[in-house]
Scaffold this motif. Structure first.
Motif, PDB file in Angstrom:
ATOM      1  N   ALA A  51      27.247  51.545 128.279  1.00 43.94           N
ATOM      2  CA  ALA A  51      26.027  52.143 127.726  1.00 43.94           C
ATOM      3  C   ALA A  51      24.818  51.540 128.424  1.00 43.94           C
ATOM      4  N   THR A  52      23.968  52.397 128.952  1.00 41.40           N
ATOM      5  CA  THR A  52      22.735  51.963 129.604  1.00 41.40           C
ATOM      6  C   THR A  52      21.549  52.255 128.688  1.00 41.40           C
ATOM      7  N   ARG A  53      20.737  51.244 128.428  1.00 44.13           N
ATOM      8  CA  ARG A  53      19.555  51.436 127.601  1.00 44.13           C
ATOM      9  C   ARG A  53      18.534  52.278 128.355  1.00 44.13           C
ATOM     10  N   ARG A  54      18.109  53.346 127.732  1.00 43.84           N
ATOM     11  CA  ARG A  54      17.115  54.209 128.375  1.00 43.84           C
ATOM     12  C   ARG A  54      15.806  53.471 128.525  1.00 43.84           C
ATOM     13  N   GLY A  55      15.100  53.751 129.586  1.00 39.19           N
ATOM     14  CA  GLY A  55      13.848  53.074 129.907  1.00 39.19           C
ATOM     15  C   GLY A  55      12.707  53.366 129.006  1.00 39.19           C
TER      16      GLY A  55
END
Length: 192
Positions: free
Chosen positions: A188-192
């Protein structure tokens, strides 16, 4: 003929596996998840990488084997003897710090570009801590999940809730990757 899987395993990982065996420690990072970690760590050029619950250092060793000198790595282990053993294991690496203590209290001290944690951290409150410890664009890697198809066959409810949390988290781009017939990893990549 040499076993191909053994020849591709870094010496540090072999030493960590031996340590885990000597200490009769279960729940270490699998070879399949470790190889995925190497690929992901190889993409982190700077910043801080974190690991929760170092155990006997198998996951730590997979990360260290692909760590760039421009990247810092902090691994947290609550058990004092395990933390001491992992410190000895990675002693030659100047950019690795082993911290003994509770991951919840120590997690607030850093913001991570990549954070590796076991799916055993399955309480929803823990997921909020993990998410908040990521920089925008930071990646979390959660290993140790049974593949989605195996969840329905008596899989723990907590694992299903963990999967649901990350795959439905609107503030992240998430994906489940099956790394072996018995294990999946959530990314999971944290959205900017």
């Amino acid at each position: 003929m040499e076993d191909q899987s053994s020849s591709n395993t870094p010496d540090l990982v072999k030493r960590a596996n031996n340590l885990a065996e000597q200490m009769e420690y279960e729940g270490e990072c699998s070879r399949d998840a470790g190889q995925l970690l190497q690929v992901l760590i190889g993409q982190v050029q700077s910043g801080v990488i974190g690991e929760l619950c170092a155990g006997c250092g198998v996951g730590t060793s997979w990360i260290a084997s692909a760590l760039k000198p421009t990247t810092s790595f902090v691994t947290i282990e609550q058990d004092e003897s395990n933390a001491a053993a992992v410190k000895r294991l990675v002693e030659p690496y100047l950019n690795i710090r082993v911290v003994q203590g509770s991951w919840k209290s120590l997690l607030m001290d850093w913001k991570f570009n990549l954070l590796y944690a076991s799916s055993y951290s399955d309480r929803e409150a823990a997921q909020t801590y993990l998410f908040n410890a990521l920089v925008p664009g930071g990646l979390i890697v959660l290993d140790g999940l049974p593949p989605a198809g195996l969840m329905s066959i008596g899989g723990p409810k907590a694992k299903s809730q963990l999967r649901d949390y990350w795959l439905n988290e609107r503030r992240a781009y998430s994906l489940e990757v099956q790394v072996s017939p018995r294990e999946s990893v959530l990314l999971a990549t944290r959205r900017g």
